[in-house]
Structure formats: C-alpha cells, structure tokens
Design a protein around this motif. Structure first.
Motif, PDB file in Angstrom:
ATOM      1  N   LYS A  26      33.003 -23.775  23.042  1.00 30.90           N
ATOM      2  CA  LYS A  26      33.274 -25.133  22.558  1.00 30.90           C
ATOM      3  C   LYS A  26      33.807 -25.094  21.125  1.00 30.90           C
ATOM      4  N   TYR A  49      36.385 -23.942  26.293  1.00 24.37           N
ATOM      5  CA  TYR A  49      35.342 -24.056  27.311  1.00 24.37           C
ATOM      6  C   TYR A  49      35.933 -24.119  28.721  1.00 24.37           C
ATOM      7  N   ASP A  50      37.083 -24.766  28.854  1.00 20.49           N
ATOM      8  CA  ASP A  50      37.704 -24.895  30.180  1.00 20.49           C
ATOM      9  C   ASP A  50      38.376 -23.605  30.634  1.00 20.49           C
ATOM     10  N   LYS A  51      38.413 -22.585  29.757  1.00 18.07           N
ATOM     11  CA  LYS A  51      39.049 -21.303  30.101  1.00 18.07           C
ATOM     12  C   LYS A  51      38.029 -20.179  30.300  1.00 18.07           C
TER      13      LYS A  51
END
Length: 344
Positions: free
Chosen positions: A137, A142-144
C-alpha cells in the motif's frame, strides 16, 4: 548519524597494479538527511556505497554509525569495521539497498519478492502477510501483489525494490543509481516516493547518481566526487548557487564562456560579471538600482533562474560599462547577499 573519516579503497589488478577507487573521503551524514553523491562514471561513487555497508572492505579509514545499532545500547559512534560477523549481519538489516537494475526474483511474485528478507529473518507467516500488505500500500502496488516482475513496468519494478528495502524497517537507505534506468516522468514519481518515505519515517537516504536533476529534486546535501576525491560538498542550495569546481559547473551547465564577439565588443573599461541571486533577491530590481545609484550603464548578456529545494536561484551575466565604481558596486552587491564573479 554516519561519519566517514579518511576512507580509502585501493583495488589490485591482475598484474598487481594498484588502482585507486577513492581516497581520503570525509563525510558527515546526519539522521534524516537525503545525501547525494554525484560524479561522472568511474569517479568511485558505487565503490563508496558498497563500502558503507561493507559489501566491500575499504583499505583504510573509518565508517562510524550512531543510533543504528540497537543491540549496542550506546549513543556513541561505532566503527563498523570493528564489528564481528554476527554484529555486521545485524547492522545490515538496518541498511536497505535499492539497486539500479532492481535485482528482483523473476520467478517470484511481487508479494514474495518483498517477503523474501522477512522469510530469511524467520518472521511468522501472519506477520509477513501483514507487513508486506502494508508495504504494498505504501508503494501503491497492492493490486500487483500476485503479478510477476516480467508483468511490471520499470517504475513498478523499482517500487517493489523500494518496498523490499523497507521490509526490515531500516534506518538507512542506500540508493545506487536507483532512477537511471527510468524515463523522466517515472523518475519524478520514484523520487517523490523516496522523499515521502524520508519525511514519514525519518529514514536517512544516501543516493548515488550522475544526474544533477536528481540531486536538485530530492537531496538536501550533496558531495561531488571526481577521480576518487571529493571536490566539494555542502547544502544543495549553496552548491547550486556557487559551484566551486569545474566538474560541478559542468554538471550544472554553468561553465560560463562569454563569446569572443561579445568580449571584443566590450571596451577595456568594461567588466563582464556573473551575478548570483538567491531566494527573494531574485525578484528585486537590483540592476536598475545599481544603474541609478552608481550612474553606470549595465547591459544584460544572459540569464537564467532555477528552483532548488523550493528556493529560487538566479544567474545573470552582465556587462558593466565602467570600471570607475566597480569596487563600490561589488561591495554593495555582496552586502546584499548577491554573488559576484568577474569573467573577463
């Protein structure tokens, strides 16, 4: 705080010829500094960085750390060259390293790359998950977390490298040309991230680069290294305003050369002068005031203005059409904190 005293590194070639990496370096880096070391290729920058955490052992000198060795329970400086191997391992946990070419594990996910130093330290799985998610974060990835390095851009790879370097809660970050493989826009975003990390966690950052724009955008102090020696060091604003060495002027594109055609057009009684303005002085009507006060004509040849650490720095090259009151003009400018250098 880190103090480097009379540090020297000498390499030996295959034919036993001595090659000086750097010699007699003296640096003081305070807690919370973003300290830049700049120099051309082969100046010894990376060698200095590798010696700071003893990836290479210097030939002579001292590397002193203060308030970084928790297990020592002391506020005194400690020479890391005197530490045992076990103590050296402990101190390296408090020194994060960010590499030019990322050095990621290509067969591991983003999550596992960041978790790698934590697994070496035998942290529990639940604590690893919590820590890695916090770091993801922080670096906006975070999405990776389930992606692999081959699926990331250069900037995203470096963000993974930064998160991994922060995994053990270091007190010092060493950045070895951390942005040289990135485009200008991505470089700006990485530098912005490093600056926010410095401000949020008060982490000391030592940054190696050959780009003066990197120094300008993030560092508060800088040392200029050339041929293994420090040619000047100080606050970035001071170095930008009044560079002393030719190599620094070259990095700043401030090797001032006045064309012969202009020199030849100036009479012997004329002086060509470089004026340096700092902060609020850049907006004052200095030239018109001097012209009126000393009854002298002043022709502006060239000028530029830059912003360093939110401080304006301006340079003017002027032709003063008289030498009659030159000392009075110089004294007036110096007393008003305006730099003065005669160029002819």
């Amino acid at each position: 705080m880190i103090k480097i005293n009379n540090l020297t590194k000498i390499y030996k070639s295959k034919n036993f010829k001595e090659i000086i990496g750097f010699e007699n370096l003296n640096l003081t880096i305070n807690e919370g500094d973003i300290f830049g070391i700049i120099g051309p290729s082969g100046a010894g920058k990376s060698s200095v960085l590798r010696c700071i955490n003893l990836l290479e052992k210097p030939t002579n000198g001292e590397i002193l750390f203060k308030n970084i060795l928790d297990f020592k329970n002391t506020n005194d400086f400690i020479n890391i060259l005197d530490l045992s191997n076990k103590e050296l391992i402990s101190i390296r946990k408090k020194i994060g390293v960010i590499f030019q070419n990322f050095n990621l594990l290509m067969n591991s996910t983003v999550f596992e790359n960041i978790a790698f130093p934590l697994r070496i330290n035998k942290m529990s799985d639940s604590d690893i998950t919590k820590k890695v998610n916090e770091l993801l974060k922080l670096v906006d990835l975070y999405d990776k977390k389930d992606s692999y390095p081959s699926q990331l851009s250069g900037g995203q790879k470096q963000r993974v490298g930064i998160a991994r370097a922060l995994a053990n809660d270091p007190k010092v970050l060493l950045c070895d040309e951390a942005t040289s493989a990135l485009d200008p826009s991505t470089t700006d975003s990485i530098l912005s991230l490093l600056k926010s990390i410095n401000e949020k966690f008060n982490i000391t950052i030592i940054l190696i680069t050959h780009e003066m724009d990197v120094i300008k955008n993030i560092c508060n102090k800088v040392a200029v290294l050339d041929k293994g020696k420090i040619v000047e060091q100080g606050y970035v604003t001071d170095i930008f305003a009044n560079p002393a060495s030719n190599i620094t002027k070259k990095f700043l594109n401030q090797n001032i050369t006045v064309p012969d055609s202009i020199k030849n057009s100036c009479e012997n009684s004329h002086s060509i002068v470089k004026l340096t303005f700092l902060g609020s002085n850049t907006t004052t009507s200095t030239i018109s005031h001097i012209s009126r006060e000393f009854n002298v004509d002043i022709n502006i040849i060239s000028g530029n203005i830059d912003v360093v650490q939110n401080i304006q720095i301006g340079h003017l090259i002027v032709n003063i059409a008289s030498n009659k009151n030159l000392d009075d003009i110089r004294n007036y400018l110096i007393n008003n904190d305006i730099g003065w250098e005669v160029l002819n």
